[in-house]
Design a protein around this motif. Structure first.
Motif, short mmCIF file in Angstrom:
data_model
loop_
_atom_site.label_atom_id
_atom_site.label_comp_id
_atom_site.label_asym_id
_atom_site.label_seq_id
_atom_site.Cartn_x
_atom_site.Cartn_y
_atom_site.Cartn_z
N ILE A 57 0.83 -1.27 -0.04
CA ILE A 57 0.09 0.08 0.07
C ILE A 57 0.83 1.14 -0.04
N MET A 58 1.88 1.40 0.86
CA MET A 58 2.86 2.55 0.95
C MET A 58 3.27 2.69 -0.44
N ARG A 59 3.83 1.57 -1.29
CA ARG A 59 4.37 1.78 -2.47
C ARG A 59 3.46 2.43 -3.62
N LEU A 60 2.14 1.89 -3.50
CA LEU A 60 1.00 2.18 -4.33
C LEU A 60 0.74 3.80 -4.08
N VAL A 61 0.62 4.17 -3.02
CA VAL A 61 0.20 5.56 -2.68
C VAL A 61 1.22 6.75 -2.98
N GLY A 62 2.43 5.97 -2.75
CA GLY A 62 3.73 7.02 -3.21
C GLY A 62 4.54 7.27 -2.05
N ALA A 63 4.81 6.36 -1.17
CA ALA A 63 5.61 6.72 0.03
C ALA A 63 6.96 6.43 -0.62
N SER A 64 7.88 7.25 0.07
CA SER A 64 9.27 7.37 -0.54
C SER A 64 9.82 6.13 0.28
N GLU A 65 10.84 5.43 -0.43
CA GLU A 65 11.52 4.33 -0.06
C GLU A 65 11.88 4.52 1.37
N MET A 66 12.52 5.66 1.86
CA MET A 66 12.80 5.96 3.24
C MET A 66 11.74 5.61 4.02
N VAL A 67 10.54 6.28 4.10
CA VAL A 67 9.41 5.84 4.92
C VAL A 67 9.12 4.55 4.98
N ILE A 68 9.09 3.65 3.64
CA ILE A 68 8.86 2.37 3.85
C ILE A 68 9.87 1.50 4.60
N ARG A 69 11.26 1.88 4.50
CA ARG A 69 12.21 0.95 5.23
C ARG A 69 12.51 1.37 6.58
N LEU A 70 12.17 2.81 6.87
CA LEU A 70 12.53 3.31 8.21
C LEU A 70 11.96 2.54 9.57
#
Ligand code: ADP
Ligand code: MG
Lengths: 294, 223
Positions: free
Chosen positions: A204-217
């Motif tokens: 979901i995070m990737r689909l809505v346009g979260a930055s990779e940093m927000v996804i991994r942090l």
């Protein structure tokens, strides 16, 4: 935003459950082992330093110098070089010292017909001569003087102790490193599980346009938290062990090694341990694979 | 809003090449409601995935919402996706969070200021008629309600473009109808919509411009 990342990390930790707990346990073990060896070595190091500092070479003389010629003799000794300080101890003074040391049994001394103790000179080597080799050479030079009966002293046992300390350090590092590796693997496994549980969120995070940093942090943070928790438990455990063992150990240490107090880590050393734990955890968190990047 | 020029997409499955799209070109203006029709396997999903840069074309140029999708740097992909809302056949709701939290999640991921979050989520829920079910977990919702929640989640970031890939695929006819009505409402409020479906009847019934794909080729483009 940051609050959100932390909330997500906490959610991950809860999901990680037992695996996260065992990762924390492994980090605790590795840091506790490392820390235990470190404390031992720290205190041994103090013993070594103290004894190096107190190092004396005792020169036993064949006979008491004639009255008024003691200074002449000292000058002759000093000429061999590498000496910082000297103190002449006459036969009488030696006997006095013995009497004091015997305390209650001082009467034994009174039964002696003659004073059996030789006169001596206590020599403190100059700093540049207080290495093992330097001291050995000094002892050698002093022994060749005709007035000298025997020279005692040297650093052999202190050096053996120092060697033992270095060995202890190496074992500690090796054991700690192996356990640290296991800890990193455990955190990686825990994080991989979390990743698995988290893959829907990540999608979901990737689909809505979260930055990779927000996804991994959040993953990085939950690894970091595991490491920090492990380190805190390890330091706490070591401190408890130290306080428990202290009453039994301190008299022994003081008697055998002349160390009046065993110390624990300083605050900055505690910080190093905590930082090490955090690093282990964060590293494990980063190593976890899974979730294809966008 | 969307421009494709001679787009080809080949998937390589081991030694075999599968052509999913072949020489597809079209243009969709801002504010249009377009249907992407065609049987299963004709390349509809592939085309949508190219638009939000989930896949890259083997050849051709794609522009979406002002972005040169084909030349987009990896680090700029999130920006493109923020401009696009997406709904799929399955709602993809996070099972551990209720409807409200599922929608809040998006805004928090995108770093929306705290104050704005609650009003925007409420508004999105109202727009899909799900305000009363805000506290329900996904498992407690009907399939139609789940799809509404999914729509609310897509709309809450106020996208200029909405891509819908078989959003009624799991739904009974009556419920599907409701979702289509909802899409029309969303379109009426100014969102550009591209709806992919394999149901020819559904495409006809919408009476909108329809792009028909067959075996990866754009067969016809009818108004
Ligand atoms: N990831 C993939 N790898 C290999 N082949 C794929 C992949 N995705 C789709 N295809 C193939 O591409 C063609 C178009 O598929 P798809 O875009 O899913 O069609 P539709 O959505 O119209 O059913 C099909 O032949 C399908 O098997
Ligand atoms: Mg499809």
């Amino acid at each position: 935003m940051f609050l959100f990342l932390i909330e997500e990390a906490v959610r991950d930790l809860r999901r990680g459950g037992r695996v996260a707990a065992s990762a924390v346990l492994l980090i605790t073990l590795s840091l506790a082992a490392l820390g235990a060896f470190w404390v031992l070595s720290l205190n041994l190091g103090r013993v070594v330093a103290q004894w190096r500092d107190r190092l004396r070479v005792v020169v036993y003389l064949r006979e008491e110098p004639a009255p008024g010629t003691a200074d002449e003799l000292l000058a002759k000794l000093e000429a061999v070089g590498g000496i910082q300080r000297m103190r002449y101890v006459s036969k009488a003074e030696a006997l006095q010292t013995l009497r004091r040391q015997l305390g209650g049994q001082a009467s034994l001394v009174a039964e002696l017909a003659t004073n059996p103790l030789p006169p001596s000179v206590e020599v403190t080597p100059a700093p540049e001569a207080s290495t093992p080799a330097g001291t050995r050479a000094l002892v050698q030079r002093l022994s060749t003087l005709p007035e000298v009966e025997e020279v005692q002293g040297g650093t052999e046992w202190v050096e053996r102790l120092a060697e033992f300390q270095r060995l202890l350090q190496r074992i500690g590092l090796a054991v700690g490193a192996v356990l640290a590796l296991a800890a990193i693997l455990a955190v990686t496994t825990a994080t991989t599980l979390v990743l698995h549980a988290r893959r829907q969120e990540m999608e979901i995070m990737r689909l809505v346009g979260a930055s990779e940093m927000v996804i991994r942090l959040p993953l990085f943070l939950q690894g970091l938290a595991q490491g920090l928790a492990g380190a805190a438990v390890a330091v706490g455990g070591l401190y408890a062990a130290y306080r428990l063992a202290l009453p039994a150990l301190e008299p022994l240490l003081s008697f055998t090694l002349g160390l009046p107090r065993a110390t624990f880590f300083s605050p900055s050393e505690v910080a190093v341990l905590l930082g090490g734990g955090a690093l282990l955890g964060a590293f494990g968190g980063l190593l976890a694979k899974g979730g294809r990047p966008a | 809003m969307i421009q494709l020029q001679h787009v080809f997409k080949e998937y390589r499955v081991g030694p075999v090449k599968v052509t999913a799209l072949a020489d597809v070109s079209f243009e969709i203006d801002k504010g249009e409601f377009t249907v992407l029709a065609g049987p299963s396997g004709s390349g509809k999903t592939t085309l949508l995935r190219l638009l939000y840069r989930d896949e890259v074309p083997t050849e051709g140029e794609i522009r979406v919402a002002g972005y040169e999708v084909t030349r987009l740097r990896r680090s700029n992909i999130p920006q493109l996706r923020r401009a696009i809302g997406m709904v799929f056949q399955d709602a993809k709701l996070l099972p551990g969070r209720n409807v409200y939290e599922n929608i809040v999640f998006v805004l928090r991921v995108l770093g929306t200021p705290r104050r704005e979050i609650a009003p925007r989520v409420m508004q999105a829920l109202k727009a899909v008629g799900l305000s009363a079910r805000a506290q329900a977990l996904p498992a407690q919702l009907s399939l139609g309600e789940q799809q509404r929640a999914s729509l609310a989640r897509a709309l809450v970031k106020e996208p200029a473009l909405l891509l819908a890939d078989e959003p009624t695929g799991n739904l009974d006819e009556g419920i599907a109808e409701e979702i289509l009505d909802l899409l029309r409402e969303i379109w009426n409020r100014g969102t550009t919509i591209l709806l992919a479906t394999h149901r020819a009847t559904l495409a006809d019934q919408l009476k909108r411009r329809t792009l028909v794909l067959e075996r990866g080729r754009l067969l016809k483009d009818k108004d």
